[in-house]
Design an enzyme around this catalytic site. Sequence first.
Site, PDB file in Angstrom:
ATOM      1  N   VAL A   1       0.860  -1.186   0.000  1.00  0.00           N
ATOM      2  CA  VAL A   1       0.000   0.000   0.000  1.00  0.00           C
ATOM      3  C   VAL A   1       0.892   1.230   0.000  1.00  0.00           C
ATOM      4  O   VAL A   1       1.762   1.378   0.859  1.00  0.00           O
ATOM      5  CB  VAL A   1      -0.936   0.018   1.238  1.00  0.00           C
ATOM      6  CG1 VAL A   1      -1.762   1.302   1.251  1.00  0.00           C
ATOM      7  CG2 VAL A   1      -1.857  -1.203   1.234  1.00  0.00           C
TER       8      VAL A   1
ATOM      9  N   ALA B   1       4.436   4.124   3.006  1.00  0.00           N
ATOM     10  CA  ALA B   1       3.984   2.894   2.346  1.00  0.00           C
ATOM     11  C   ALA B   1       4.178   1.733   3.314  1.00  0.00           C
ATOM     12  O   ALA B   1       4.798   1.900   4.375  1.00  0.00           O
ATOM     13  CB  ALA B   1       4.780   2.639   1.065  1.00  0.00           C
ATOM     14  N   LYS B   2       3.660   0.599   2.982  1.00  0.00           N
ATOM     15  CA  LYS B   2       3.937  -0.615   3.754  1.00  0.00           C
ATOM     16  C   LYS B   2       3.618  -1.806   2.874  1.00  0.00           C
ATOM     17  O   LYS B   2       2.786  -1.709   1.965  1.00  0.00           O
ATOM     18  CB  LYS B   2       3.065  -0.665   5.024  1.00  0.00           C
ATOM     19  CG  LYS B   2       3.666  -1.490   6.131  1.00  0.00           C
ATOM     20  CD  LYS B   2       4.763  -0.721   6.856  1.00  0.00           C
ATOM     21  CE  LYS B   2       5.412  -1.535   7.951  1.00  0.00           C
ATOM     22  NZ  LYS B   2       6.315  -0.683   8.754  1.00  0.00           N
ATOM     23  N   GLY B   3       4.267  -2.921   3.168  1.00  0.00           N
ATOM     24  CA  GLY B   3       4.000  -4.151   2.424  1.00  0.00           C
ATOM     25  C   GLY B   3       3.847  -5.309   3.382  1.00  0.00           C
ATOM     26  O   GLY B   3       4.270  -5.233   4.543  1.00  0.00           O
TER      27      GLY B   3
END
Length: 408
Positions: A51, A96-98
């Site tokens: 995201v 962001a992050k994953g």
Amino acid sequence: MACRQFDQAADAINLPENLRDRTKYPRRCFAVSLPIQRDDGSVTVFEGYRVQHNLSTGPSKGGIRFHQSVTIGEVAALSMWMSWKCSLMGLPYGGAKGGVIVNPTQLSELELERLARRYMQELIPFIGPNTDVPAPDMGTNEKMMGWMMDTYSNHVGHIEPAIVTGKPISLGGSQGRREATGAGVAYLVKKYLEDLKIPVKNATVVIQGFGNVGSEAAVALEAYGAKIIAISDYTGGIYNPKGINIRKAQQYVASQKVLHNFDGGEPIENEELLELECTVLIPAALERVITPDNVRKIKCRILAEAANGPTTYQADKVLEERGDIEVIPDVLCNAGGVTVSYFEWLQNRQNYYWDKVEVMSKLFKILDKAKDSVEAQKRKFGFSRRLAAQTLGIQRVANAKQSRGLFP
Ligand code: NAD
């Protein structure tokens, strides 16, 4: 939880309606299928997400989590917090992050390599040193960042170290990155102890999570003279009121992978550990561990949020009512990691590398500045420290969006 925090902060600073949703919602969300061959020849398809919350103030930045409880909602919340954190620290990044839904302890090293490479492969069209720069988070580490960097570099046909941060030093990782998050947590704890006039040598510390962040925070606080009386990981905890030898615990975990059966103290359950009497409580594992069920039972002077989102929204309200605990909110407390990730990215782009003394002194300067700005905001508006930190982060992102205007 992240959305409620945003709404509260937006109300507190009267964020104009036409900026709210633009600032709140993620810009892009990706869901990817990750088929990998298992060591027994079978194929398993894992589910992964990325995201990108905000791309208005620079490339987005945020870790990749490998954990069985990952959901796209969790990743989105973590990406939002990254936006406010980068903004609060004055870094030229969005958030962001994953995440990948996987229990990494159940995969072999080769299977983990295939998964890390496959995840990167699927994201290549959407990320890049100017677009989105991943890093490690729970369940991922510098070795995996090395595999991801290699996958990306092979794709573009030249070495591209700035595609991820938290890499091994041999691949352009920064001095001090491994320690950065925990060292930053410890530095801020020391500063807040000073504000409270509590000598660090009299401080007792309890830490939940003994991975990268928890163990490095323990090392740094022990070096400052504090006594670490309890530590834990997902297998349970160790309690020793005389103080745990942190180097020995680290060596034990390096060889055994887990703290279970470490003989440096008495075994203790994770729930009990959070309720121990101590000067500093540091949740450094998962989110939502301080809840309405246990918040009235915690007995610390400082709650240092090394993990992201360890305190639920409702529990936070109780902490505010209690008023006897100083909270160092996650967006400030664990920001040392992304700050040194920024240094790593800068060094990669300049091809000019700094020594550890330079990295740490630059980190502490940025943390001091952020802490001062949070304290000033708290005083000026009578906010809680969390609201002060979040409003600063959110306001700066909203200002950038306002200045850029809307594409017709
Ligand atoms: P890690 O995987 O290195 O360590 C996580 C630790 O938590 C391990 O010791 C694990 O056993 C423990 N743990 C997992 N589930 C647990 C449970 N239910 N009870 C107790 N312990 C449990 O991860 P990390 O990189 O140290 O990240 C920890 C936290 O810090 C996460 O919330 C992450 O988002 C946050 N964080 C990490 C960084 C970074 O640079 N690594 C930066 C900012 C924030």
